[in-house]
Scaffold this active site. Structure first.
Site, PDB file in Angstrom:
ATOM      1  N   SER A  59      48.139  13.852 -65.816  1.00  0.00           N
ATOM      2  CA  SER A  59      49.331  13.035 -65.544  1.00  0.00           C
ATOM      3  C   SER A  59      49.586  12.044 -66.678  1.00  0.00           C
ATOM      4  O   SER A  59      48.660  11.645 -67.395  1.00  0.00           O
ATOM      5  CB  SER A  59      49.149  12.249 -64.242  1.00  0.00           C
ATOM      6  OG  SER A  59      48.905  13.122 -63.169  1.00  0.00           O
TER       7      SER A  59
HETATM    8  N1  SAH Z   1      44.558  13.867 -61.573  1.00  0.00           N
HETATM    9  C1  SAH Z   1      44.650  14.833 -62.638  1.00  0.00           C
HETATM   10  C2  SAH Z   1      46.009  15.502 -62.684  1.00  0.00           C
HETATM   11  C3  SAH Z   1      45.906  16.804 -62.055  1.00  0.00           C
HETATM   12  S1  SAH Z   1      47.332  17.823 -61.943  1.00  0.00           S
HETATM   13  C4  SAH Z   1      44.232  14.256 -63.967  1.00  0.00           C
HETATM   14  O1  SAH Z   1      44.007  13.045 -64.052  1.00  0.00           O
HETATM   15  O2  SAH Z   1      44.095  15.034 -64.925  1.00  0.00           O
HETATM   16  C5  SAH Z   1      47.112  18.368 -60.283  1.00  0.00           C
HETATM   17  C6  SAH Z   1      45.903  19.200 -59.980  1.00  0.00           C
HETATM   18  O3  SAH Z   1      45.976  19.501 -58.589  1.00  0.00           O
HETATM   19  C7  SAH Z   1      45.806  20.526 -60.712  1.00  0.00           C
HETATM   20  O4  SAH Z   1      44.610  20.575 -61.436  1.00  0.00           O
HETATM   21  C8  SAH Z   1      45.834  21.563 -59.583  1.00  0.00           C
HETATM   22  O5  SAH Z   1      45.003  22.680 -59.815  1.00  0.00           O
HETATM   23  C9  SAH Z   1      45.346  20.745 -58.405  1.00  0.00           C
HETATM   24  N2  SAH Z   1      45.704  21.279 -57.072  1.00  0.00           N
HETATM   25  C10 SAH Z   1      46.866  21.802 -56.629  1.00  0.00           C
HETATM   26  N3  SAH Z   1      46.768  22.166 -55.327  1.00  0.00           N
HETATM   27  C11 SAH Z   1      45.502  21.856 -54.941  1.00  0.00           C
HETATM   28  C12 SAH Z   1      44.773  21.980 -53.736  1.00  0.00           C
HETATM   29  N4  SAH Z   1      45.330  22.505 -52.635  1.00  0.00           N
HETATM   30  N5  SAH Z   1      43.489  21.562 -53.707  1.00  0.00           N
HETATM   31  C13 SAH Z   1      42.893  21.027 -54.809  1.00  0.00           C
HETATM   32  N6  SAH Z   1      43.523  20.876 -55.986  1.00  0.00           N
HETATM   33  C14 SAH Z   1      44.807  21.283 -56.063  1.00  0.00           C
END
Ligand code: SAH
Length: 218
Positions: A59
């Site tokens: 993000s």
């Molecule tokens: N917080 C992260 C940003 C991640 S983007 C950072 O600081 O880098 C969102 C993430 O959510 C992705 O990696 C995606 O794979 C995950 N995601 C989406 N649906 C999900 C689910 N049902 N359970 C766990 N992770 C999930």
């Protein structure tokens, strides 16, 4: 040293619009370049999301600053994050809850689970537990949580996450598909839910049972 200078400049630029000083202090400590794939490392301290592979992104720093500020994170709290990605947001939250607090973070894509584990280790965070699971169902094993932070957009507030939030707790999450909004959810001491709209945002979809039910290949 070059990174330190860029980091300080970036973090100072995030001041304002309800972003707390405490969060900015924490972000000054977390080396975002250790959470960004090598090809994008030069852009680590630009206020933008960056690709981390598997069609996912780390993000943008201003979004991390806003979400962490809304959550009013304090020392000693137990936090659940859905969507570990690179592990960066988990690291910022780990700074804020300190050694007496704990961050449980759930990711569904295995290579990202491993990526985040390595990044968190290299950055020296020991109060973060990375779990491979479908986070649309939360992580019941350690519930209830003082705070919940969701980094992927759901069609509606996942019921299991509401159930796993403590009374008096706060949750921040994006909701919607093409048009998404960020919400702050407060569960009061009687268990009543109050939902505040914090405006338009863009996140990857929350995939799974209580999220969007389409299939993506990790
Ligand atoms: N917080 C992260 C940003 C991640 S983007 C950072 O600081 O880098 C969102 C993430 O959510 C992705 O990696 C995606 O794979 C995950 N995601 C989406 N649906 C999900 C689910 N049902 N359970 C766990 N992770 C999930």
């Amino acid at each position: 040293m070059e990174y330190e200078r860029k980091k300080a400049r970036l973090v100072n630029s995030l001041r304002g619009q309800g972003v707390s000083e405490k969060v900015l202090e924490a972000m000054k400590k977390v080396p975002r370049h250790l959470f960004v794939p090598e090809v994008h490392r030069d852009s680590s301290y630009v206020d933008t999301p960056l690709p981390i592979g598997y069609a996912q992104t780390i993000s943008a720093p201003h979004m991390v600053a806003t979400m962490c500020s809304l959550l009013e994170l304090e020392k000693g709290l137990k936090v659940l994050e859905i969507g570990t990605g690179s592990g960066y947001n988990a690291a910022v939250m780990a700074e804020l809850v300190g050694k007496d607090g704990k961050v449980y973070t759930v990711e569904r894509i295995e290579p990202l689970v491993n990526f985040a584990k390595v990044n968190l280790k290299n950055a020296g965070y020991e109060n973060v537990v990375v779990i491979m699971a479908n986070g649309s169902l939360g992580y019941p094993a350690e519930a209830p949580y003082d705070r919940i932070s969701v980094a992927a957009s759901a069609p509606d507030t996942p019921r299991m996450l509401l159930d796993q939030l403590k009374k008096g707790g706060l949750m921040v999450l994006p909701e919607g598909d093409i048009y998404q909004h960020l919400y702050l959810i407060k569960k009061d001491e009687d268990g009543n839910i109050v939902k505040e709209d914090w405006g338009g945002v863009t996140f990857v979809p929350l995939v799974g049972e209580d999220g969007f039910r389409f299939q993506t290949k990790p």
